[in-house]
Design a protein around this motif. Structure first.
Motif, short mmCIF file in Angstrom:
data_model
loop_
_atom_site.label_atom_id
_atom_site.label_comp_id
_atom_site.label_asym_id
_atom_site.label_seq_id
_atom_site.Cartn_x
_atom_site.Cartn_y
_atom_site.Cartn_z
N GLY A 1 38.56 36.31 56.85
CA GLY A 1 37.34 35.71 57.30
C GLY A 1 36.22 36.71 57.54
N VAL A 2 36.41 37.96 57.12
CA VAL A 2 35.39 38.99 57.33
C VAL A 2 34.69 39.26 56.00
N LEU A 3 33.37 39.30 56.04
CA LEU A 3 32.62 39.64 54.83
C LEU A 3 32.63 41.16 54.65
N VAL A 4 32.98 41.59 53.46
CA VAL A 4 33.01 43.01 53.15
C VAL A 4 32.10 43.24 51.95
N PHE A 5 31.09 44.09 52.14
CA PHE A 5 30.11 44.38 51.11
C PHE A 5 30.34 45.78 50.56
N GLY A 6 29.98 45.98 49.31
CA GLY A 6 30.02 47.30 48.71
C GLY A 6 28.87 47.48 47.75
N ALA A 7 28.28 48.66 47.78
CA ALA A 7 27.13 48.94 46.92
C ALA A 7 26.93 50.44 46.77
N LEU A 18 37.63 44.96 43.74
CA LEU A 18 38.13 43.98 44.70
C LEU A 18 37.33 42.69 44.75
N HIS A 19 36.41 42.49 43.80
CA HIS A 19 35.61 41.26 43.87
C HIS A 19 36.48 40.02 43.70
N GLY A 20 37.57 40.12 43.00
CA GLY A 20 38.50 39.00 42.86
C GLY A 20 39.21 38.64 44.15
N HIS A 21 39.15 39.54 45.12
CA HIS A 21 39.77 39.30 46.43
C HIS A 21 38.72 38.99 47.49
N GLY A 22 37.48 38.82 47.06
CA GLY A 22 36.44 38.39 47.98
C GLY A 22 35.45 39.44 48.41
N MET A 23 35.61 40.70 47.98
CA MET A 23 34.62 41.71 48.34
C MET A 23 33.32 41.40 47.61
N ILE A 24 32.21 41.58 48.29
CA ILE A 24 30.90 41.24 47.76
C ILE A 24 30.23 42.50 47.25
N GLY A 25 29.97 42.55 45.96
CA GLY A 25 29.28 43.67 45.36
C GLY A 25 27.79 43.40 45.28
N PRO A 35 32.06 44.96 35.03
CA PRO A 35 32.86 44.64 33.84
C PRO A 35 34.18 45.41 33.79
N ARG A 36 34.24 46.57 34.40
CA ARG A 36 35.47 47.37 34.42
C ARG A 36 36.58 46.59 35.10
N ALA A 37 36.25 45.85 36.14
CA ALA A 37 37.25 45.10 36.88
C ALA A 37 37.80 43.95 36.03
N ARG A 38 37.01 43.52 35.06
CA ARG A 38 37.46 42.42 34.20
C ARG A 38 37.98 42.94 32.86
N GLY A 39 38.26 44.24 32.79
CA GLY A 39 38.77 44.82 31.56
C GLY A 39 37.68 45.15 30.56
N GLY A 40 36.43 45.11 30.99
CA GLY A 40 35.31 45.37 30.09
C GLY A 40 35.03 46.85 29.95
N VAL A 41 33.94 47.14 29.31
CA VAL A 41 33.55 48.52 29.02
C VAL A 41 32.70 49.05 30.17
N ARG A 42 32.98 50.27 30.57
CA ARG A 42 32.13 50.93 31.56
C ARG A 42 30.83 51.32 30.88
N SER A 43 29.78 51.41 31.67
CA SER A 43 28.50 51.75 31.06
C SER A 43 28.06 53.17 31.37
N PHE A 44 28.92 53.99 31.91
CA PHE A 44 28.55 55.36 32.26
C PHE A 44 29.30 56.34 31.37
#
Length: 170
Positions: A1-7, A18-25, A35-44
């Motif tokens: 029940g705790v909001l956790v933000f990351g930026a 961790l966005h699939g577990h509720g962390m807010i990006g 996209p990396r979390a979804r198996g996509g390509v990194r952009s860096f």
């Protein structure tokens, strides 16, 4: 029940993981890592966590940065290209240099030296940089604080009380 933000930096990376577990990006860095979390390509390029890393001075010296995080270098180089401070060839060379440098060695001097801009382009870059280079990580951090404050206000949550000072063991 705790909001956790990351930026902005490691928070953006953790939010992407961790966005699939509720962390807010929040912010552009998160969006580029998500996209990396979804198996996509990194952009860096071929980098990972090192794209947000930097070396900095200690607190006594104001945390002054010694190096430039890749996310900030890419952002500033793109802004310089759009502003006409870099031509496309110099932009490409400087971007390649920034991506190739280890985060502990990535300074503007090193990027520009490896990018070999002409004297005229370097003069335009210096004029652009004197006005203040954009800081993507700082912009994202400010945005995250605003988003977290809005979420807290809309939830009706009370701010935490400040911890009481602990007596010294001396």
């Amino acid at each position: 029940g705790v909001l956790v933000f990351g930026a902005a930096s490691m928070g953006a990376l953790r939010a992407a993981e961790l966005h699939g577990h509720g962390m807010i990006g929040v912010g552009a860095v998160f969006q580029r890592y998500a996209p990396r979390a979804r198996g996509g390509v990194r952009s860096f390029g071929d980098t990972d966590d090192a794209a947000v890393a930097l070396l900095h001075a200690p607190e006594e010296q104001g945390w002054r940065p010694f190096t430039v995080p890749l996310v900030n270098a890419e952002h500033a180089l793109r802004a310089a290209l759009e502003a006409g401070a870099l031509d496309p060839a110099a932009h490409r060379r400087c971007l390649q240099a920034a991506r190739a440098l280890h985060y502990q060695e990535r300074t503007w001097d090193a990027v520009l030296s490896a990018g070999r801009p002409s004297a005229a382009v370097l003069a335009r870059w210096n004029d652009f940089a004197r006005r203040g280079l954009p800081d993507l990580k700082a912009d994202d951090a400010r945005l995250c604080l605003r988003e977290a404050a809005l979420a807290a206000r809309s939830s009706g949550a009370r701010p935490p009380s400040l911890p009481r000072a602990q007596p010294s063991s001396a």
